[in-house]
Design an enzyme around this catalytic site. Structure first.
Site, PDB file in Angstrom:
ATOM      1  CG  HIS A   1      15.721   0.296  -2.519  1.00  0.00           C
ATOM      2  ND1 HIS A   1      15.507   1.489  -1.882  1.00  0.00           N
ATOM      3  CD2 HIS A   1      14.486  -0.208  -2.788  1.00  0.00           C
ATOM      4  CE1 HIS A   1      14.210   1.705  -1.768  1.00  0.00           C
ATOM      5  NE2 HIS A   1      13.562   0.684  -2.327  1.00  0.00           N
TER       6      HIS A   1
ATOM      7  CB  CYS B   1      -0.992  -0.010   1.147  1.00  0.00           C
ATOM      8  SG  CYS B   1      -0.218  -0.289   2.715  1.00  0.00           S
TER       9      CYS B   1
END
Ligand code: NAP
Length: 435
Positions: free
Chosen positions: A95, A48
């Site tokens: 990352h 989300c």
């Protein structure tokens, strides 16, 4: 071969835009990604508050342009602006390790992202988009996420109001097992609290809400009991913990109301009331009622902020683990660039070897020559065939004065005693034994 990734996350982009992108089916995004020029492998991590597109490509520039076009067709802003973060190779891998460890999350150290990274990997694998590179990257991200959580406190201590409220009740009462819990409200906050009650094994969870149908919905999800707002008093009497979360701007539980409920309780059973509402829904003087412990949102905020600070203090330790793991992973990925060439070389020389072995066995079977002679010829032929193409290439390099190539081959075969004068000097090859 390069790893190229695009990141649209809560750090740079409005949640509404992430949601818009999140409405695209991840498997559809995967199919689109896999068709971009140069792309060999791909994966999509969509949650989300982030959509991240990972690719392994043979043509970084073409894939980057196509990725930008793809993002532009889905979002109302220019992917070339700094709203979208593009990373490559080591930075990309760094990352995803941070993401899986919860260091890039909105709620630092949250655990859910670990499962979401695993799901992203499994989906990409199912869709046939994973190859050797993303396989080791995602597997490593999942294992690093686990390691960081096991060896640091980056995910310890509740930091959301909902989880802190449940944790507080649990720590004060020892356990919520067999306790009666009353939730007042059925909105977002009440639902969050309810989520944290799962697995705590309370005896009963009552849900009371102004709109009864919503109470029924939340109670159903919790396997609890919905109660009418006007019968709160009866259930206050039966409850051990009250969790209040409504947007009412007035007091719902007055001192008198609670005092009356306490009178109806058997023995000296205590009552804990946690009011997460702002403005408060439980009068401050309820704390003075005998047997009642009252906590409000300020106390909870203090606790969750304290926990957040503790988590932040663990980031350095988590980063250290990530960097250590990144070093070995990065080295392995760089090594993988040679894998395909190495495997082709093995296939080629295996074929030569098989042909030569067959020829030698036929000669031995014919019985016209000694085995020594056949073996001698076999070894010479093999050596000649292995070195035929390199010899031609070395002669050509030498003719063209390409001393770097000669040097590289000398190094590769670990040939000692031959050195080459540097590229900037006049082309000259020397043999140490002839000096
Ligand atoms: N959401 C968060 O992250 C968060 C964080 C910290 C604190 N809080 C606090 O938690 C409380 C609830 O927030 P929320 O996010 O859950 O809001 P929400 O999703 O809008 O839900 C509001 C809830 O309050 C009830 N309610 C509204 N007015 C009422 C009234 N006059 N009398 C009785 N019930 C009433 C609603 O009942 P109906 O179903 O009948 O409308 C609903 O159950 C607020 O005080 C908020 O400040 C929220």
């Amino acid at each position: 071969m390069v790893i190229l990734s695009a990141h649209i996350t809560h750090k740079r982009v409005l949640m509404a835009d992430i949601e818009r992108l999140g409405r695209e089916e991840p498997s559809e995004l995967l199919r689109t990604l896999s068709r971009l020029p140069g792309v060999r492998e791909c994966a999509v991590l969509a949650t989300c508050n982030r959509v991240e597109l990972y690719t392994v490509t043979d043509d970084g520039a073409a894939t980057r342009r196509a990725l930008e076009d793809m993002i532009n067709s889905l979002l109302p802003f220019d992917a070339r602006s700094d709203l979208v973060l593009f990373l490559d190779d080591r930075e990309s891998v760094h990352h995803i390790l941070k993401v899986a460890s919860g260091l890039d999350s909105m709620v630092l150290g949250e655990d859910q992202i670990q499962g979401q990274v695993r799901e992203a990997f499994e989906l990409a694998e199912k869709e046939g988009c994973i190859g050797p590179v993303l396989s080791i990257v995602f597997r490593k991200a999942i294992s690093v996420g686990k390691k960081v959580r096991a060896e640091t406190g980056v995910n310890k201590g509740c930091v959301s109001i909902g989880s802190t409220a449940v944790e507080l009740a649990e720590s004060k009462l020892g356990s919520l097992k067999d306790k009666n819990i009353l939730i007042i409200g059925a909105g977002q906050m009440a639902t969050l609290i309810a989520r944290h009650l799962v697995g705590k094994e309370p005896r009963t969870v009552f849900v009371s809400n102004r709109t009864y149908s919503k109470a029924v919905e939340l109670a159903w999800a919790l396997n609890g009991r919905a109660i009418r707002f006007d019968s709160l008093k009866n259930h206050l009497i039966q409850s051990d913990v009250v969790l209040c979360a409504t947007s009412a701007t007035h007091i719902l539980l007055t001192r008198e109301r609670v005092q009356e409920a306490m009178k109806g309780r058997p023995g000296n059973r205590g009552l804990m009331i946690i009011d997460v509402s702002f403005p408060r829904n439980v009068a401050a003087d309820v704390a003075e009622v005998a047997g009642v412990q009252l906590y409000d949102i300020d106390g909870l905020r203090g606790k969750s902020e304290e926990n957040l600070l503790r988590r932040k203090a663990e980031v350095r330790a988590a980063e250290k683990i990530i960097i250590q793991e990144l070093e070995s992973l990065d080295a392995r990925i760089r090594e993988m660039r040679a894998d395909e060439l190495i495997s082709q070389l093995y296939i080629k020389f295996e074929q030569i070897k098989e042909r030569e072995v067959r020829k030698a066995l036929n000669r031995i079977a014919a019985g016209n020559e000694t085995v020594d002679k056949v073996l001698e010829d076999f070894a010479s032929s093999l050596t000649y065939k292995f070195l035929f193409e390199p010899t031609a290439a070395l002669k050509e390099a030498s003719r063209e004065g390409d001393l770097d190539r000669l040097s590289a081959v000398g190094e590769m075969f670990n040939v000692e005693g031959v050195s080459f004068v540097s590229k900037n000097s006049p082309s000259k090859i020397t043999h140490e034994s002839s000096r």
